[in-house]
Write an enzyme that holds these catalytic residues in place. Sequence first.
Site, PDB file in Angstrom:
ATOM      1  N   SER A 117     -50.543  38.239 -29.293  1.00  0.00           N
ATOM      2  CA  SER A 117     -50.641  36.907 -29.086  1.00  0.00           C
ATOM      3  C   SER A 117     -51.916  36.501 -30.016  1.00  0.00           C
ATOM      4  CB  SER A 117     -51.053  36.485 -27.838  1.00  0.00           C
ATOM      5  OG  SER A 117     -51.680  35.231 -27.693  1.00  0.00           O
ATOM      6  N   TYR A 141     -56.672  37.396 -20.057  1.00  0.00           N
ATOM      7  CA  TYR A 141     -55.268  37.470 -20.798  1.00  0.00           C
ATOM      8  C   TYR A 141     -55.471  37.966 -22.097  1.00  0.00           C
ATOM      9  CZ  TYR A 141     -51.079  35.997 -23.357  1.00  0.00           C
ATOM     10  OH  TYR A 141     -49.834  35.995 -24.046  1.00  0.00           O
ATOM     11  N   LYS A 145     -54.102  41.882 -23.903  1.00  0.00           N
ATOM     12  CA  LYS A 145     -53.250  42.056 -25.238  1.00  0.00           C
ATOM     13  C   LYS A 145     -54.191  42.800 -25.909  1.00  0.00           C
ATOM     14  CE  LYS A 145     -49.711  39.609 -24.151  1.00  0.00           C
ATOM     15  NZ  LYS A 145     -48.349  39.959 -23.973  1.00  0.00           N
TER      16      LYS A 145
END
Length: 329
Positions: A117, A141, A145
């Site tokens: 992302s 988050y 990643k």
Amino acid sequence: MTKILVTGGAGYVGSHACKALAAAGYEPVVFDNLCAGHDWAVKWGPLEEGDLLDRDRIAAVIGAHKPAGAIHFASFAYVGESVTDPGKYWRNNVTGAINLCDALVAADTKAIVFSSSCTVYGLTEAAFISEAEPVAPINPYGNTKRAIEIMLADFETATGMRNTVLRYFNAAGCDADGEIGEVHDPETHLMPLAIAAAAGDRDALKIFGTDYPTPDGTCIRDYIHVTDLADAHVRAVQRMLDGGASDVFNLGAGAGYSVCEVIDAVGRIVGNPVQAIEDGRRAGDPARLVADIAHAQQGLGWQPVHSSLDNIVSTAWNWYRAHAAAGQA
Ligand code: UD1
């Protein structure tokens, strides 16, 4: 037919990738625990229900199907929830990825495409973000990643398993044939929320911040049509199976739209203005995130051809209109 394991293949981007894989002559084997994905979205190959935290189950599925490669989508993806419950994100996203990599290596599957992302770039101020931009995620988050990206490099060093990291900007829009679409519960993304507000199915949309240093004061994002994203995954798989080296690609449309511009487009296409109220900034939202897509264009031979704002909104609205009544929107 060459099989490709697709973890999270019952989800939004994963299901669109399965459709594109099938069209390109692959058999997508979906591995999904259906906690966020939908069994109705698995249409182009078998569904193997299972959780990546179950090491034996993922090893058994890979052993049975012997996929030539894997695309790894399965992940929790609510930025806000990751801040309040980081353990849930580290356990699921990172431990799940470790178990997947161990099982792939054990089965001698040596190619993985990873769904990362743009959030790994954090609060960057670059006008167009290239892969050379420093990575500095600012939420759990994003940290998960980034951790998986690093782990994949370690796996390559140790085992020779090559990886392609795809860093998406804002996935949006739905399959033009209306076969699959975007269904999250809860829904937090701008595009579907704005459509539901224009359709009169929810309360007014909150605009998170109107004092950003952008022309109209609202955040600018790079909205990439999910069908273009799916196409990039197929190209990444083909490239890996042809022996391509590990690499990182930013996937966006290469153009930015503000929250107000999205709201205007939705109102125009739905035929009803989006009811919206101004609200404060949402923590952790950078003012502008727009991709430099030159590397993906060259390295994947890829072009975002479905990603005009109007096409994104039209396809999302078509899906919403057809499926809201059935509870699939
Ligand atoms: C975020 C992540 C992205 C991640 C995705 C997963 C960042 C920078 N981006 O996308 O990496 O893959 O979530 O879900 O962390 N907005 C409103 N009102 C709303 C909802 C959104 O004004 O009700 C605004 C947001 O402030 C933002 C834009 O709309 O500026 C897009 O928001 P959203 O659709 O939630 O996506 P991101 O937060 O950009």
